[in-house]
Structure formats: structure tokens, C-alpha cells
Design an enzyme around this catalytic site. Structure first.
Site, PDB file in Angstrom:
ATOM      1  N   HIS A 229       0.867  -1.181   0.000  1.00  0.00           N
ATOM      2  CA  HIS A 229       0.000   0.000   0.000  1.00  0.00           C
ATOM      3  C   HIS A 229       0.904   1.231   0.000  1.00  0.00           C
ATOM      4  O   HIS A 229       2.016   1.178   0.529  1.00  0.00           O
ATOM      5  CB  HIS A 229      -0.824  -0.064   1.293  1.00  0.00           C
TER       6      HIS A 229
ATOM      7  N   ASP B 201       3.112  -4.640   8.010  1.00  0.00           N
ATOM      8  CA  ASP B 201       1.905  -3.820   7.900  1.00  0.00           C
ATOM      9  C   ASP B 201       0.716  -4.774   8.028  1.00  0.00           C
ATOM     10  O   ASP B 201       0.397  -5.517   7.098  1.00  0.00           O
ATOM     11  CB  ASP B 201       1.928  -3.106   6.543  1.00  0.00           C
TER      12      ASP B 201
ATOM     13  N   GLN C 287      -4.645  -5.187   7.072  1.00  0.00           N
ATOM     14  CA  GLN C 287      -5.719  -6.074   6.604  1.00  0.00           C
ATOM     15  C   GLN C 287      -5.772  -7.385   7.369  1.00  0.00           C
ATOM     16  O   GLN C 287      -6.643  -8.225   7.110  1.00  0.00           O
ATOM     17  CB  GLN C 287      -5.540  -6.380   5.106  1.00  0.00           C
TER      18      GLN C 287
ATOM     19  N   LYS D 193     -10.099  -0.855  10.838  1.00  0.00           N
ATOM     20  CA  LYS D 193     -10.234  -2.080  10.022  1.00  0.00           C
ATOM     21  C   LYS D 193     -10.677  -3.255  10.888  1.00  0.00           C
ATOM     22  O   LYS D 193     -10.767  -4.383  10.410  1.00  0.00           O
ATOM     23  CB  LYS D 193      -8.894  -2.441   9.360  1.00  0.00           C
TER      24      LYS D 193
ATOM     25  N   CYS E 214      -4.768   2.394  -3.544  1.00  0.00           N
ATOM     26  CA  CYS E 214      -3.521   2.898  -2.945  1.00  0.00           C
ATOM     27  C   CYS E 214      -2.356   1.951  -3.212  1.00  0.00           C
ATOM     28  O   CYS E 214      -1.491   1.752  -2.347  1.00  0.00           O
ATOM     29  CB  CYS E 214      -3.675   3.143  -1.444  1.00  0.00           C
TER      30      CYS E 214
HETATM   31  N1  PMP Z   1      -1.736  -0.838   4.601  1.00  0.00           N
HETATM   32  C1  PMP Z   1      -2.727  -1.570   4.095  1.00  0.00           C
HETATM   33  C2  PMP Z   1      -2.436  -2.952   3.589  1.00  0.00           C
HETATM   34  C3  PMP Z   1      -4.014  -1.037   4.037  1.00  0.00           C
HETATM   35  O1  PMP Z   1      -5.007  -1.752   3.522  1.00  0.00           O
HETATM   36  C4  PMP Z   1      -4.249   0.274   4.525  1.00  0.00           C
HETATM   37  C5  PMP Z   1      -5.629   0.906   4.455  1.00  0.00           C
HETATM   38  N2  PMP Z   1      -6.302   0.723   3.260  1.00  0.00           N
HETATM   39  C6  PMP Z   1      -3.175   0.969   5.069  1.00  0.00           C
HETATM   40  C7  PMP Z   1      -1.945   0.399   5.083  1.00  0.00           C
HETATM   41  C8  PMP Z   1      -3.342   2.361   5.607  1.00  0.00           C
HETATM   42  O2  PMP Z   1      -4.173   2.365   6.714  1.00  0.00           O
HETATM   43  P1  PMP Z   1      -4.668   3.736   7.349  1.00  0.00           P
HETATM   44  O3  PMP Z   1      -5.223   4.545   6.215  1.00  0.00           O
HETATM   45  O4  PMP Z   1      -5.735   3.306   8.319  1.00  0.00           O
HETATM   46  O5  PMP Z   1      -3.506   4.377   8.005  1.00  0.00           O
END
Ligand code: PMP
Length: 400
Positions: free
Chosen positions: A118, A195, A198, A221, A359
Site C-alpha cells: 500500500h 503492515d 488487513q 479495520k 492505494c
Molecule cells: N496498509 C494496508 C495494507 C491497508 O489496507 C491500509 C488501508 N487501506 C493501510 C496500510 C493504511 O491504513 P490507514 O489509512 O488506516 O492508516
């Protein structure tokens, strides 16, 4: 069949004259009554600033915040509650580490990430590389959406000072073999960050057994509010990592000349924290702790398998990514249509999905796609939701 949908008031909504089908949980999950009520009760009964004042409400608010920390510690298997830092979310957790490692990295050191990341696990490392002269290396992904493990082995070396990857890809649903990757990265002496944005609902988590240095995730999440997240860090790492932001709460002693800092976790929690968010996160974990999680995840997996079987029968349906282990995400396109148009056609039928690059622009570029349609599931989805998704996709193809 366990059905927890009734616990989530928003899922009782109607859209386009039918029950709303929410398949965008990878973006954010809906919230159960238990969380909504905990946040509301906090503001109705206990709101005050934490740690500082010697009055009843401040004491209650502090207890609620610190109880939430202990609940997180238990949920992720951290061995010490000082290893649990409250942040705004995954993004802030990653930035906290990336900025903190600035003095640790030298020119020509390497930071190893993967092509599945991401943006929030790419850009902070890119910025760190720019500031230090380190190089960003990227593990490639194969046509199924699995990491290329031989490329990982090739790119991993004694020059690798940081290795990071997601536990589960938000774009394709790939469950990465994080235990194996962390083990190999530790063998070359790299600092490891996972990270887990998910993964926190879909994979049993034990950060101590995983043995990573850092693990980042977001409350929203996992049924908690937005604006609260966690950075788990091994205590020894946190003790040497410099603070991320300066301000109140993170100091021990301040003069105009210099300041000394608190120990972890407070060293990393400058300013008034998101107390209500932490209370909500604590409530979400209490709620999850009461659920038969393994059964719910297995049930969710069956729903996804069933959705995939049915969707693949639809002419023009093209699945994007066939990873060897898939979590709660189905990414697809319909031949001859832009993903955004498909999203609109599904919304018109009361089915909420996400479209676009999720993203993960470099991954989409690698796949040669402008984006995908992504249906993402959570533990509250049902066979009815799958039925409606399949029907809506089938109908969408008639408009192409
Ligand atoms: N990493 C992953 C794999 C994600 O899916 C997301 C959110 N879509 C993020 C990072 C970023 O999370 P946040 O916007 O809650 O900081």
C-alpha cells in the site's frame, strides 16, 4: 452459521430499495453497537484529559485508555504492555518507525519492500531513502499475485537494514508468508516491520511468535473508530528508537536548553491521545474476544470461495490475482468496462464495493491495469451478500 450482522446497526440500512450490501470492509469496517455505545458512554460519563489531573474523571479516562492498551496487548500477543503505542493508524505507525530510523541508515544501505505494498508502506520508506541515501529495493510479485520468494532471497543481503511487507495485500487479498519472510530477514540482521492493516481480523496474530520488530495496524479495520491505531514494537527497539514528535506527555523533564524523554510507550505519544478512539478500540477487542473467531473466519472463507465460483461463471469476468492463500478480498475487472463504471452499476443495485488503484499504484502499473473493482468481506457478511454481489455483477455485464 454464525450471523453477527444484527450487531452492526448500519448494516440494517436500505439502499436502492433493498438491504444495503456492504463489501468495502478492506477500506473500513462497520462498527458494532458495543463500540458505538462505548464511545458514547465515554463522552457521556468519563471524558477528561488523561494522565495529568488528579480528579475523578481524569482518573477514569486514564484507566479506560490504559485498559485499552492491555486489551490490545492480549489481542496481538505482545509480551509487555509498554510495547503497545497508540497512533492515528497504520500510516502514522509506519511513519513513526521510518522517521525514527533516519540516524540508523547510511548511504548505500538497503530498504527492502515488496511490490504488493500500500502507498503507506512505500512512501515513508522512499522519503527515508531520499534523506539518507539508502536504496529502496522491491521484491517482485508473480502473475498470481504471490510474492516471488526467489527474488526475495536474491534481494535480501547483509546490506538490507530494513525489511517490510504487508501481512495481507489490500489490493489482491494475498496472505503473505510473513513468518518465513521475517525469519529470513532477521538472519541477515534487518529490522522487520509488518503492515498488518488487513490482517488483524482475518489471521490469528501473535507478534511475539512472529518475532518481527514492529507490527502496524489501524483500529478502523477491526470494528473500532477511525483515527486510532497501533504500533507494536519490541521493547528493546523502542528503547533505542528516537521519539517521533515532541510535545506534552512524551517528556520527563524540559528546560529551554534540552529535554529528557519518557520511556516507551509514552515517549511516542506526544500530545493528547485519541482517548475515545482507544476506548472504542478496547470495546472492539472485547467484542471480538467474545466471538468464535476461527469459525467466523472459516465461514468468511467459504463465502469467498462460493462468490469466486459463481463470479467466474459470468462471461467477461476476469479475476485479478489468484494468490495461493487468499484473504477476504476479490479484485476483478469486467472485460470492456472501466472499473469505476462497474462500481457505479453495483452501487445502483445497492452493493457497495471499491474501485480504483486501492492505494497500490505501482502494483496496478505492474499488472497493466488502471485499477480493479474490489469486493472485500468481513466477518459480518452473509450468503445473502454473495448472492446479491453475483446478481449485481451479472446484471452489470448487460450494460457493457
Ligand atoms: N496498509 C494496508 C495494507 C491497508 O489496507 C491500509 C488501508 N487501506 C493501510 C496500510 C493504511 O491504513 P490507514 O489509512 O488506516 O492508516
Amino acid at each position: 452459521m454464525f450471523d453477527i450482522q444484527a450487531d452492526f446497526p448500519i448494516l440494517q440500512r436500505q439502499h436502492q430499495g433493498e438491504p444495503l450490501v456492504y463489501l468495502d470492509s478492506a477500506a473500513t469496517t462497520q462498527k458494532p453497537d458495543a463500540v458505538i455505545n462505548a464511545v458514547s458512554d465515554y463522552y457521556r460519563r468519563s471524558n477528561a484529559n488523561v494522565h495529568r489531573a488528579a480528579h475523578k474523571l481524569a482518573e477514569e479516562a486514564t484507566t479506560l485508555l490504559e485498559d485499552a492498551r492491555t486489551l490490545v496487548q492480549g489481542y496481538i500477543g505482545a509480551s509487555d504492555r509498554r510495547e503497545v503505542i497508540f497512533t492515528r493508524g497504520t500510516t502514522e505507525s509506519i511513519n513513526l518507525v521510518a522517521q525514527g530510523l533516519q540516524a540508523y541508515l547510511k548511504a548505500d544501505d538497503e530498504i527492502l519492500i515488496t511490490a504488493l505494498e500500500h502507498h503507506s508502506n512505500i512512501v515513508p520508506w522512499q522519503m527515508l531513502a531520499q534523506r539518507t541515501g539508502a536504496h529502496l529495493k522491491v521484491v517482485s510479485v508473480d502473475s498470481n499475485g504471490d510474492l516471488d520468494l526467489s527474488d526475495f532471497q536474491e534481494k535480501l543481503s547483509s546490506r538490507t537494514k530494513v525489511f517490510t511487507c504487508n501481512h495481507i495485500s489490500n489490493a489482491l487479498g494475498t496472505i503473505n508468508p510473513v513468518a518465513e519472510l521475517v525469519r529470513a530477514a532477521r538472519e541477515v540482521g534487518a529490522i522487520t516491520l509488518i503492515d498488518g492493516a488487513q490482517a488483524v481480523l482475518h489471521e490469528p496474530l501473535d507478534v511475539t511468535a512472529l518475532d518481527c520488530d514492529f507490527y502496524a495496524f489501524s483500529g478502523h479495520k477491526m470494528y473500532a473508530p477511525t483515527g486510532i491505531g497501533i504500533l507494536y514494537g519490541k521493547l528493546a527497539r523502542l528503547e533505542t528508537l528516537p521519539p517521533y514528535q515532541g510535545g506534552g506527555e512524551m517528556i520527563e523533564h524540559v528546560t529551554f536548553e534540552t529535554s529528557t524523554y519518557q520511556q516507551p510507550p509514552y515517549k511516542f505519544e506526544a500530545g493528547t491521545p485519541n482517548i475515545a478512539g482507544a476506548v472504542g478500540l478496547g470495546a472492539a477487542i472485547r467484542y471480538l474476544n467474545e466471538l468464535p473467531l476461527a469459525e467466523l473466519v472459516a465461514q468468511e472463507q467459504n463465502l469467498i470461495d462460493s462468490a469466486l465460483r459463481q463470479l467466474k461463471q459470468i462471461p467477461g469476468f476476469r479475476l485479478v490475482g489468484e494468490p495461493s492463500k487468499r484473504s477476504a478480498v476479490i479484485s476483478f475487472i469486467l472485460e470492456g468496462a472501466h472499473p469505476n463504471d462497474i462500481g457505479t452499476l453495483l452501487d445502483q443495485q445497492g452493493v457497495a464495493v471499491r474501485t480504483g488503484h486501492h492505494c497500490a499504484m505501482p502494483l496496478m502499473a505492474h499488472l497493466g491495469l488502471p485499477g480493479t473493482v474490489r469486493a472485500s468481506f468481513s466477518l459480518y457478511n452473509t450468503a445473502y451478500d454473495v448472492e446479491r454481489l453475483v446478481k449485481a455483477v451479472d446484471k452489470a455485464t448487460t450494460f457493457i
